[in-house]
Scaffold this motif. Structure first.
Motif: not given
Length: 131
Positions: A9-19, A23-26, A32-41
């Protein structure tokens, strides 16, 4: 060893939380990497997480000042660090009678027994059968 229901159950719930959080983590990683917008931080994001201080505002320290050629020659002639001269080579004690921080209590006790045995001249009696 069998897999318990709880661990499944714990493993299943962790997998759902990762899913759910993927998108938020990505998005955060791209920001942070600066790929959004102009390419700089942007500096706004950096200022939120870190405090920036200019080097001119810091006081000068003696260690940061460069050594002159004469000082460098004297340093090479001595060849020893200051810390080496304050510690005895055979006993490993410093001027205050303390052992180094990396030395274990067992090693310190062994050195102490060796040192005290030399002073008194007494030999430690070996354990064993007296035949």
């Amino acid at each position: 060893m069998a897999k318990s229901l709880r661990s499944k159950w714990k493993r299943k719930m962790r997998a759902e939380k990762r899913k759910k959080n993927a998108p938020k983590e990505l998005a955060r990683l791209k920001a942070v990497l600066g790929q959004e917008g102009k390419g700089e931080i942007s500096m706004k994001e950096v200022c939120e997480s870190a405090t920036l201080v200019s080097a001119r505002g810091l006081p000068a320290r003696e260690q940061d000042v460069e050594m002159s050629a004469g000082d460098a020659a004297e340093q090479n002639e001595m060849g020893k660090m200051e810390m080496d001269s304050k510690r005895s080579k055979d006993t490993q004690l410093n001027e205050h009678g303390q052992y180094p921080v990396w030395m274990s209590q067992r090693q310190a006790k062994k050195l102490k027994n060796q040192r005290l045995g030399k002073k008194t001249g007494q030999k430690k009696k070996k354990k064993g059968l007296a035949w």
